[in-house]
Design an enzyme around this catalytic site. Sequence first.
Site, PDB file in Angstrom:
ATOM      1  CE  LYS A  52      35.136  50.077  34.782  1.00  0.00           C
ATOM      2  NZ  LYS A  52      35.466  51.490  35.572  1.00  0.00           N
ATOM      3  CG  ASP A  57      38.574  51.242  35.252  1.00  0.00           C
ATOM      4  OD1 ASP A  57      38.176  52.242  36.272  1.00  0.00           O
ATOM      5  OD2 ASP A  57      40.159  50.275  36.346  1.00  0.00           O
TER       6      ASP A  57
HETATM    7  P1  NDP Z   1      45.935  53.700  35.037  1.00  0.00           P
HETATM    8  O1  NDP Z   1      46.220  52.317  34.279  1.00  0.00           O
HETATM    9  O2  NDP Z   1      46.070  55.142  34.457  1.00  0.00           O
HETATM   10  O3  NDP Z   1      47.210  53.448  36.101  1.00  0.00           O
HETATM   11  C1  NDP Z   1      46.898  52.404  37.167  1.00  0.00           C
HETATM   12  C2  NDP Z   1      48.181  52.698  38.052  1.00  0.00           C
HETATM   13  O4  NDP Z   1      47.710  52.718  39.093  1.00  0.00           O
HETATM   14  C3  NDP Z   1      49.218  52.191  37.706  1.00  0.00           C
HETATM   15  O5  NDP Z   1      50.323  53.576  38.293  1.00  0.00           O
HETATM   16  C4  NDP Z   1      49.367  51.162  38.068  1.00  0.00           C
HETATM   17  O6  NDP Z   1      51.091  49.587  38.136  1.00  0.00           O
HETATM   18  C5  NDP Z   1      48.360  51.110  39.699  1.00  0.00           C
HETATM   19  N1  NDP Z   1      48.339  49.605  39.535  1.00  0.00           N
HETATM   20  C6  NDP Z   1      47.012  49.062  38.501  1.00  0.00           C
HETATM   21  N2  NDP Z   1      47.205  48.008  39.192  1.00  0.00           N
HETATM   22  C7  NDP Z   1      47.574  47.170  39.904  1.00  0.00           C
HETATM   23  C8  NDP Z   1      47.999  46.474  40.740  1.00  0.00           C
HETATM   24  N3  NDP Z   1      47.137  45.225  40.871  1.00  0.00           N
HETATM   25  N4  NDP Z   1      48.499  47.054  41.964  1.00  0.00           N
HETATM   26  C9  NDP Z   1      49.659  47.409  42.577  1.00  0.00           C
HETATM   27  N5  NDP Z   1      49.093  48.861  41.178  1.00  0.00           N
HETATM   28  C10 NDP Z   1      48.664  48.506  40.534  1.00  0.00           C
HETATM   29  O7  NDP Z   1      44.843  53.169  35.567  1.00  0.00           O
HETATM   30  P2  NDP Z   1      43.959  55.347  35.933  1.00  0.00           P
HETATM   31  O8  NDP Z   1      44.347  56.631  36.604  1.00  0.00           O
HETATM   32  O9  NDP Z   1      42.552  55.551  35.462  1.00  0.00           O
HETATM   33  O10 NDP Z   1      42.750  53.683  37.377  1.00  0.00           O
HETATM   34  C11 NDP Z   1      43.304  53.685  38.728  1.00  0.00           C
HETATM   35  C12 NDP Z   1      41.832  53.642  39.102  1.00  0.00           C
HETATM   36  O11 NDP Z   1      40.847  54.446  39.658  1.00  0.00           O
HETATM   37  C13 NDP Z   1      41.190  52.494  39.493  1.00  0.00           C
HETATM   38  O12 NDP Z   1      40.854  51.403  40.857  1.00  0.00           O
HETATM   39  C14 NDP Z   1      40.778  52.591  38.320  1.00  0.00           C
HETATM   40  O13 NDP Z   1      39.136  51.806  38.426  1.00  0.00           O
HETATM   41  C15 NDP Z   1      39.821  54.403  38.923  1.00  0.00           C
HETATM   42  N6  NDP Z   1      38.629  55.236  38.249  1.00  0.00           N
HETATM   43  C16 NDP Z   1      39.332  55.830  37.261  1.00  0.00           C
HETATM   44  C17 NDP Z   1      38.944  56.451  36.381  1.00  0.00           C
HETATM   45  C18 NDP Z   1      39.078  57.350  35.221  1.00  0.00           C
HETATM   46  O14 NDP Z   1      38.464  58.136  34.551  1.00  0.00           O
HETATM   47  N7  NDP Z   1      40.264  56.467  34.995  1.00  0.00           N
HETATM   48  C19 NDP Z   1      37.813  57.028  37.121  1.00  0.00           C
HETATM   49  C20 NDP Z   1      37.421  56.558  38.026  1.00  0.00           C
HETATM   50  C21 NDP Z   1      38.117  55.189  38.594  1.00  0.00           C
HETATM   51  P3  NDP Z   1      51.119  49.410  36.535  1.00  0.00           P
HETATM   52  O15 NDP Z   1      51.625  51.266  36.021  1.00  0.00           O
HETATM   53  O16 NDP Z   1      52.911  49.253  37.124  1.00  0.00           O
HETATM   54  O17 NDP Z   1      50.260  48.555  36.182  1.00  0.00           O
HETATM   55  O1  2IT Z   2      35.617  54.712  37.474  1.00  0.00           O
HETATM   56  C1  2IT Z   2      35.013  55.246  36.546  1.00  0.00           C
HETATM   57  O2  2IT Z   2      33.985  56.059  36.525  1.00  0.00           O
HETATM   58  C2  2IT Z   2      35.664  55.490  35.233  1.00  0.00           C
HETATM   59  N1  2IT Z   2      36.885  54.235  34.764  1.00  0.00           N
HETATM   60  C3  2IT Z   2      34.931  56.233  34.075  1.00  0.00           C
HETATM   61  C4  2IT Z   2      33.641  56.066  33.618  1.00  0.00           C
HETATM   62  C5  2IT Z   2      33.556  56.397  32.120  1.00  0.00           C
HETATM   63  O3  2IT Z   2      32.264  56.125  31.614  1.00  0.00           O
HETATM   64  O4  2IT Z   2      34.357  57.857  32.324  1.00  0.00           O
END
Ligand code: NDP
Ligand code: 2IT
Length: 446
Positions: free
Chosen positions: A127, A167
């Site tokens: 990561k 992420d």
């Molecule tokens: P994005 O940046 O697309 O979206 C994040 C969302 O969460 C936004 O709505 C944001 O609000 C909110 N958010 C982030 N940090 C905070 C905080 N500290 N307090 C309140 N709200 C918060 O990220 P993702 O959708 O990609 O990721 C979301 C989660 O999913 C994370 O935990 C990530 O690690 C996990 N994840 C992501 C994957 C991926 O493929 N993208 C795969 C597996 C897991 P705002 O815009 O207001 O900050």
């Molecule tokens: O938390 C996760 O699994 C991710 N942000 C996606 C990682 C990836 O390599 O697609």
Amino acid sequence: MADSKLQVLFDQVVDRNPGEAEFHQAVREVFDSLAPVVAKHPEYTDAAVLQRLCEPERQIIFRVPWTDDRGDVRINRGFRVEFNSALGPYKGGLRFHPSVYLGIVKFLGFEQIFKNALTGLPIGGGKGGSDFDPKGRSDAEVMRFCQSFMTELYRHIGEYTDVPAGDIGVGGREIGYLFGQYKRITNRYESGMLTGKGLTWGGSQVRREATGYGTVFFVEQMLSAAGDSFDGKRVVVSGSGNVAIYAMEKVAQLGGTVVAFSDSSGYVVEEAGIDLATLKEVKEVQRGRAADYVERRPDAAMGSGGSIWDVPADIALPCATQNELDEAEARVLVRNGCRIVAEGANMPTTPAAVRVLADAGVLFAPGKAANAGGVATSALEMQQNASRDSWTFEYTEERLEEIMRGIHDRCLATADEYGLPGDYAAGANIAGFTHVADAMLALGVI
Ligand code: NDP
Ligand code: 2IT
């Protein structure tokens, strides 16, 4: 911790990694499931598998200087933690958020090892990220930051070495700038060095949707195991980023109604169901805030006081960030009749909240199982890049669904094997751990 040997090892991890609370929490959650495994398999202890798992193979921390639109020089800190490569090249996303520090990157990298193992695909765990805050930055600033970040990172990564992705704060725009800079520096069109790419330049169908869709496919399996379905279910989804939006889309496709979402400015309730076309326009095109959605939807309102978990729901999907659902909020969910909590985000539910849910008989799907569809589809993107092929949306989505079904069944079967029926968290931890631990044993002490 019930097991005294595991407690000693855990204490060592805390001593060796001071001040990294999220990393400690992620290690503890895994160790909490492992007592019956180490009792049954002394070979893991003999080969110090746990100590080696908790020590990243390599940690890179670097300066990221860039110039903002006013001409002022800015400095951020970049990270890449290459945690474990027993099963394949390090694989995991990059997070750009002001809260990022080594402890966050290590918790995410540690989780990633087991998640990636659970997919059954050949990917190790890693990561990275930066404390850079993309909010309010122009495209040109984001581009200069990404170019500077990659100017250091490129020497550490590659198709066979380490394959980053998105992420929080890293989506299609950032992946484009990062890929472009890698290509320029190396003079190689090495598609498989990064995933989440655009569809015209090496990306895979369904990767954008994969984490959210996968989480909902996982819940569909949980419902089906209980003889139920999404039909008519009220669902609450926190966040409104990549994971949340595509979780909402799949819930709607399967007959559920998403009545609330959030971002860091608050939460929104719309009883008839969140309108996804409007939400995508606000979030993906305008990069707007929750209030911008409410402004366009007469029947939607900002939640007043409390949190999104006050909104009654059959199913809760935390899809924003770590530790966003605490003990008191879990009690409210239980009181309101919630039956399933599945983690689209990484470690969103605090350990105390997980206990509340377990005590109340709420089914709980941990992130390392429920959100593994994102990284699994990244591995499918790597497969397509390696064979210079590109698959259809339908075929790729079928593969994703099959992978999520496999993870679901593996969690349940492993939980059964260890006498913990229905305990998805234990099943995920044990199945992920044994898969990677066996590979580590085979590869010797490295
Ligand atoms: P994005 O940046 O697309 O979206 C994040 C969302 O969460 C936004 O709505 C944001 O609000 C909110 N958010 C982030 N940090 C905070 C905080 N500290 N307090 C309140 N709200 C918060 O990220 P993702 O959708 O990609 O990721 C979301 C989660 O999913 C994370 O935990 C990530 O690690 C996990 N994840 C992501 C994957 C991926 O493929 N993208 C795969 C597996 C897991 P705002 O815009 O207001 O900050
Ligand atoms: O938390 C996760 O699994 C991710 N942000 C996606 C990682 C990836 O390599 O697609």
